[in-house]
Design a protein around this motif. Structure first.
Motif, PDB file in Angstrom:
ATOM      1  N   PHE A  90       0.865  -1.168   0.000  1.00 18.24           N
ATOM      2  CA  PHE A  90       0.000   0.000   0.000  1.00 18.24           C
ATOM      3  C   PHE A  90       0.905   1.222   0.000  1.00 18.24           C
ATOM      4  O   PHE A  90       1.848   1.309   0.790  1.00 18.24           O
ATOM      5  CB  PHE A  90      -0.891  -0.019   1.250  1.00 18.24           C
ATOM      6  N   TYR A  91       0.637   2.148  -0.909  1.00 22.32           N
ATOM      7  CA  TYR A  91       1.423   3.373  -1.011  1.00 22.32           C
ATOM      8  C   TYR A  91       0.538   4.574  -0.702  1.00 22.32           C
ATOM      9  O   TYR A  91      -0.640   4.586  -1.071  1.00 22.32           O
ATOM     10  CB  TYR A  91       1.991   3.541  -2.425  1.00 22.32           C
ATOM     11  N   ALA A  92       1.116   5.582  -0.065  1.00 20.53           N
ATOM     12  CA  ALA A  92       0.375   6.808   0.231  1.00 20.53           C
ATOM     13  C   ALA A  92       1.321   8.007   0.159  1.00 20.53           C
ATOM     14  O   ALA A  92       2.488   7.913   0.539  1.00 20.53           O
ATOM     15  CB  ALA A  92      -0.250   6.734   1.622  1.00 20.53           C
ATOM     16  N   GLN A  93       0.779   9.106  -0.340  1.00 18.10           N
ATOM     17  CA  GLN A  93       1.513  10.372  -0.269  1.00 18.10           C
ATOM     18  C   GLN A  93       1.294  10.918   1.128  1.00 18.10           C
ATOM     19  O   GLN A  93       0.169  10.952   1.621  1.00 18.10           O
ATOM     20  CB  GLN A  93       1.002  11.360  -1.313  1.00 18.10           C
ATOM     21  N   PHE A  94       2.375  11.342   1.756  1.00 20.79           N
ATOM     22  CA  PHE A  94       2.307  11.817   3.131  1.00 20.79           C
ATOM     23  C   PHE A  94       2.914  13.206   3.209  1.00 20.79           C
ATOM     24  O   PHE A  94       3.992  13.452   2.674  1.00 20.79           O
ATOM     25  CB  PHE A  94       3.062  10.848   4.047  1.00 20.79           C
ATOM     26  N   ARG A  95       2.168  14.083   3.848  1.00 24.52           N
ATOM     27  CA  ARG A  95       2.617  15.460   4.024  1.00 24.52           C
ATOM     28  C   ARG A  95       2.322  15.842   5.469  1.00 24.52           C
ATOM     29  O   ARG A  95       1.214  15.614   5.959  1.00 24.52           O
ATOM     30  CB  ARG A  95       1.837  16.349   3.051  1.00 24.52           C
ATOM     31  N   VAL A  96       3.317  16.393   6.157  1.00 25.27           N
ATOM     32  CA  VAL A  96       3.108  16.820   7.541  1.00 25.27           C
ATOM     33  C   VAL A  96       3.808  18.171   7.757  1.00 25.27           C
ATOM     34  O   VAL A  96       4.936  18.372   7.326  1.00 25.27           O
ATOM     35  CB  VAL A  96       3.595  15.752   8.557  1.00 25.27           C
ATOM     36  N   GLN A  97       3.082  19.103   8.405  1.00 24.88           N
ATOM     37  CA  GLN A  97       3.604  20.446   8.653  1.00 24.88           C
ATOM     38  C   GLN A  97       3.760  20.695  10.141  1.00 24.88           C
ATOM     39  O   GLN A  97       2.944  20.271  10.950  1.00 24.88           O
ATOM     40  CB  GLN A  97       2.633  21.512   8.120  1.00 24.88           C
ATOM     41  N   PHE A  98       4.816  21.448  10.437  1.00 20.47           N
ATOM     42  CA  PHE A  98       5.098  21.888  11.804  1.00 20.47           C
ATOM     43  C   PHE A  98       5.351  23.391  11.772  1.00 20.47           C
ATOM     44  O   PHE A  98       5.748  23.931  10.739  1.00 20.47           O
ATOM     45  CB  PHE A  98       6.377  21.212  12.341  1.00 20.47           C
ATOM     46  N   ARG A  99       5.144  24.047  12.919  1.00 16.31           N
ATOM     47  CA  ARG A  99       5.655  25.417  13.013  1.00 16.31           C
ATOM     48  C   ARG A  99       7.168  25.304  12.902  1.00 16.31           C
ATOM     49  O   ARG A  99       7.764  24.354  13.406  1.00 16.31           O
ATOM     50  CB  ARG A  99       5.232  26.062  14.334  1.00 16.31           C
ATOM     51  N   ARG A 100       7.776  26.234  12.230  1.00 12.51           N
ATOM     52  CA  ARG A 100       9.205  26.125  11.924  1.00 12.51           C
ATOM     53  C   ARG A 100      10.038  25.891  13.186  1.00 12.51           C
ATOM     54  O   ARG A 100      10.945  25.060  13.197  1.00 12.51           O
ATOM     55  CB  ARG A 100       9.675  27.387  11.196  1.00 12.51           C
ATOM     56  N   ALA A 101       9.702  26.572  14.252  1.00 15.25           N
ATOM     57  CA  ALA A 101      10.471  26.443  15.493  1.00 15.25           C
ATOM     58  C   ALA A 101      10.258  25.090  16.172  1.00 15.25           C
ATOM     59  O   ALA A 101      11.107  24.644  16.948  1.00 15.25           O
ATOM     60  CB  ALA A 101      10.097  27.570  16.454  1.00 15.25           C
ATOM     61  N   ASP A 102       9.122  24.427  15.884  1.00 12.28           N
ATOM     62  CA  ASP A 102       8.791  23.166  16.542  1.00 12.28           C
ATOM     63  C   ASP A 102       8.929  21.955  15.621  1.00 12.28           C
ATOM     64  O   ASP A 102       8.393  20.888  15.921  1.00 12.28           O
ATOM     65  CB  ASP A 102       7.341  23.202  17.049  1.00 12.28           C
ATOM     66  N   ALA A 103       9.618  22.115  14.504  1.00  8.43           N
ATOM     67  CA  ALA A 103       9.697  21.030  13.520  1.00  8.43           C
ATOM     68  C   ALA A 103      10.362  19.786  14.112  1.00  8.43           C
ATOM     69  O   ALA A 103      11.390  19.873  14.774  1.00  8.43           O
ATOM     70  CB  ALA A 103      10.459  21.493  12.287  1.00  8.43           C
ATOM     71  N   MET A 104       9.753  18.647  13.855  1.00 10.75           N
ATOM     72  CA  MET A 104      10.306  17.368  14.294  1.00 10.75           C
ATOM     73  C   MET A 104      11.536  17.066  13.443  1.00 10.75           C
ATOM     74  O   MET A 104      11.490  17.223  12.225  1.00 10.75           O
ATOM     75  CB  MET A 104       9.243  16.273  14.101  1.00 10.75           C
ATOM     76  N   PRO A 105      12.625  16.635  14.052  1.00  9.89           N
ATOM     77  CA  PRO A 105      13.803  16.269  13.250  1.00  9.89           C
ATOM     78  C   PRO A 105      13.480  15.100  12.310  1.00  9.89           C
ATOM     79  O   PRO A 105      12.647  14.242  12.624  1.00  9.89           O
ATOM     80  CB  PRO A 105      14.845  15.851  14.289  1.00  9.89           C
ATOM     81  N   GLU A 106      14.145  15.075  11.167  1.00 12.10           N
ATOM     82  CA  GLU A 106      13.893  14.035  10.172  1.00 12.10           C
ATOM     83  C   GLU A 106      14.044  12.639  10.766  1.00 12.10           C
ATOM     84  O   GLU A 106      13.233  11.754  10.524  1.00 12.10           O
ATOM     85  CB  GLU A 106      14.834  14.199   8.981  1.00 12.10           C
ATOM     86  N   LYS A 107      15.086  12.440  11.544  1.00 15.76           N
ATOM     87  CA  LYS A 107      15.325  11.124  12.130  1.00 15.76           C
ATOM     88  C   LYS A 107      14.156  10.683  13.002  1.00 15.76           C
ATOM     89  O   LYS A 107      13.711   9.532  12.933  1.00 15.76           O
ATOM     90  CB  LYS A 107      16.626  11.134  12.941  1.00 15.76           C
ATOM     91  N   ALA A 108      13.611  11.603  13.801  1.00 14.44           N
ATOM     92  CA  ALA A 108      12.472  11.286  14.669  1.00 14.44           C
ATOM     93  C   ALA A 108      11.225  10.964  13.840  1.00 14.44           C
ATOM     94  O   ALA A 108      10.465  10.042  14.168  1.00 14.44           O
ATOM     95  CB  ALA A 108      12.202  12.447  15.621  1.00 14.44           C
TER      96      ALA A 108
END
Length: 171
Positions: A90-108
């Motif tokens: 199953f494939y899905a396009q995934f998009r997630v936004q954060f406030r710039r100051a609260d952005a989750m690190p890529e690794k997390a």
């Protein structure tokens, strides 16, 4: 043959060749690429083999035609049974936004989607809203589609997430 008339001789080999070529083009028209999936291959092959069987019946080769019908139905039925027991991706396009100051690190973020049974492909980074928001865009893959609502539930409770979207590809 009476004088002044002509007789047309039809070469069955050339006729069959023309039919199969034409049907091949029709079959190619049903093959479609949708995102990462290719659909219509079985339909195209079925159209082609049906025309071949029709030629066999048309030239009076009843026994080979009946054997071809049995072999075709047996093959299609067998592969449908096998396909129903195989895991499908199953494939899905995934998009997630954060406030710039609260952005989750890529690794997390990668660890989070992995925790819900997904693997990541085509990761992109975007700054939006005049640099106020940081967005990750990617394609997710899983063998279990039920992972999607669980991930969505987690993201809905995540205070740092401003917005997200999980959209199936080629369903």
């Amino acid at each position: 043959i009476p004088h002044g008339t002509s007789r047309v001789v039809v070469d069955p080999t050339r006729m069959a060749q023309g039919i199969m070529t034409g049907i091949g083009f029709l079959g190619a028209g049903v093959i479609m690429k949708e995102g990462l999936a290719v659909r219509g291959l079985t339909t195209a092959a079925s159209i082609w083999v049906t025309s071949a069987i029709g030629i066999l019946f048309g030239i009076g080769f009843w026994i080979p035609a009946m054997l071809a019908v049995a072999a075709t139905l047996g093959t299609l039925s067998s592969f449908r049974w096998i396909e129903s027991r195989m895991p499908t991706e199953f494939y899905a396009q995934f998009r997630v936004q954060f406030r710039r100051a609260d952005a989750m690190p890529e690794k997390a973020l990668r660890e989070l989607v992995k925790q819900y049974g997904f693997s990541v492909a085509n990761l992109n980074y975007v700054l939006t809203k005049d640099g106020e928001r940081f967005e990750y865009r990617m394609v997710l893959r899983t063998l279990d589609q039920s992972n999607t609502p669980r991930l969505a539930d987690h993201l809905g409770k995540e205070p740092a997430v401003v917005e997200f979207r999980i959209a199936p590809i080629g369903s």
